[in-house]
Design an enzyme around this catalytic site. Sequence first.
Site, PDB file in Angstrom:
ATOM      1  N   HIS A   1     -35.790 -14.113  -8.001  1.00  0.00           N
ATOM      2  CA  HIS A   1     -35.068 -12.934  -8.493  1.00  0.00           C
ATOM      3  C   HIS A   1     -35.307 -12.743  -9.997  1.00  0.00           C
ATOM      4  CE1 HIS A   1     -31.539 -10.101  -8.444  1.00  0.00           C
ATOM      5  NE2 HIS A   1     -31.551 -10.438  -9.723  1.00  0.00           N
ATOM      6  N   GLU A   2     -35.147 -13.814 -10.742  1.00  0.00           N
ATOM      7  CA  GLU A   2     -35.284 -13.710 -12.198  1.00  0.00           C
ATOM      8  C   GLU A   2     -36.739 -13.516 -12.625  1.00  0.00           C
ATOM      9  OE1 GLU A   2     -32.631 -13.075 -13.672  1.00  0.00           O
ATOM     10  OE2 GLU A   2     -31.245 -13.811 -12.136  1.00  0.00           O
TER      11      GLU A   2
ATOM     12  N   HIS B   1     -37.446  -9.879 -12.714  1.00  0.00           N
ATOM     13  CA  HIS B   1     -36.997  -9.268 -13.975  1.00  0.00           C
ATOM     14  C   HIS B   1     -38.007  -9.547 -15.095  1.00  0.00           C
ATOM     15  CE1 HIS B   1     -33.225  -7.985 -12.387  1.00  0.00           C
ATOM     16  NE2 HIS B   1     -32.692  -9.195 -12.285  1.00  0.00           N
TER      17      HIS B   1
END
EC number: 3.4.24.-
Length: 194
Positions: free
Chosen positions: A96-97, A100
Site C-alpha cells: 500500500h505504502e 504512494h
Amino acid sequence: MEDAAAPNSGSEFNPGARRGKSIDECQDMIRRSFRNPIVKFLMEQMEKSGCRVGDNFVKAVVCTGPVAGGYTKGRGITVCSNYLTIQDEVNQVVIHELIHAYDECRAKNLDWTNCAHHACSEIRAGHLSGDCHFKRELLRGFIKLRGHEQECIKRRVLKSLRGNPYCSEVAAKDAMEAVWDTCYNDTKPFDRAP
C-alpha cells in the site's frame, strides 16, 4: 502516527488485531516482504522511474495512533510494529505504502495538502494493493457480495483523508468523487489491478 513525524499518507489499522511485534521482529518481517513478487515489482518500477529505494526506505517503528503504517515524502515508509502481528499484514502495508511512494515518484508535483492529489493516491493504493479484497473485508466484518471493493476503497479513502488537516469532510468527499474514475482506472505500473 509515528513518534518522530506524521506521514503524508497512512494505512488503516484493524482495531480487532492483537498486540503487535517488537521493532526487530517487524524489521525481519519487512525484509521478508521484499521477497513478495508485488513488493519486488513496485521497488523495481520505482528504481526504473529514477527513485532510489535504499536500505532504510522501509522501517519498523512504534506508532502512537491506531494505524498500520505510512509514507512520508523524503523519509520513506514506516511500518507500525506495535499494531501488526503476521507477515501478510506487513506485506499489505508495504505494498500500500509503496504505491504512494511510486505515485510521488512518477508525479513530481504530487501535493499531499491537495485533497484531490491525496484522494487519488489513496484510491490507487486501495485498489492496487488488495486492501479491499473480499477476504480482507470479511475479516473486518464487512459482508457484502456485490460492489464491496469500490465501497471499501471509498470508505478507506475518506478515513485516510480525515487525517489530512487540509481536507474537511466535505472537501475530502468532493475530491474523491471528482478523481474517482481517473484514479481507479489508473493501474500504473501494473497492466491491470493485481
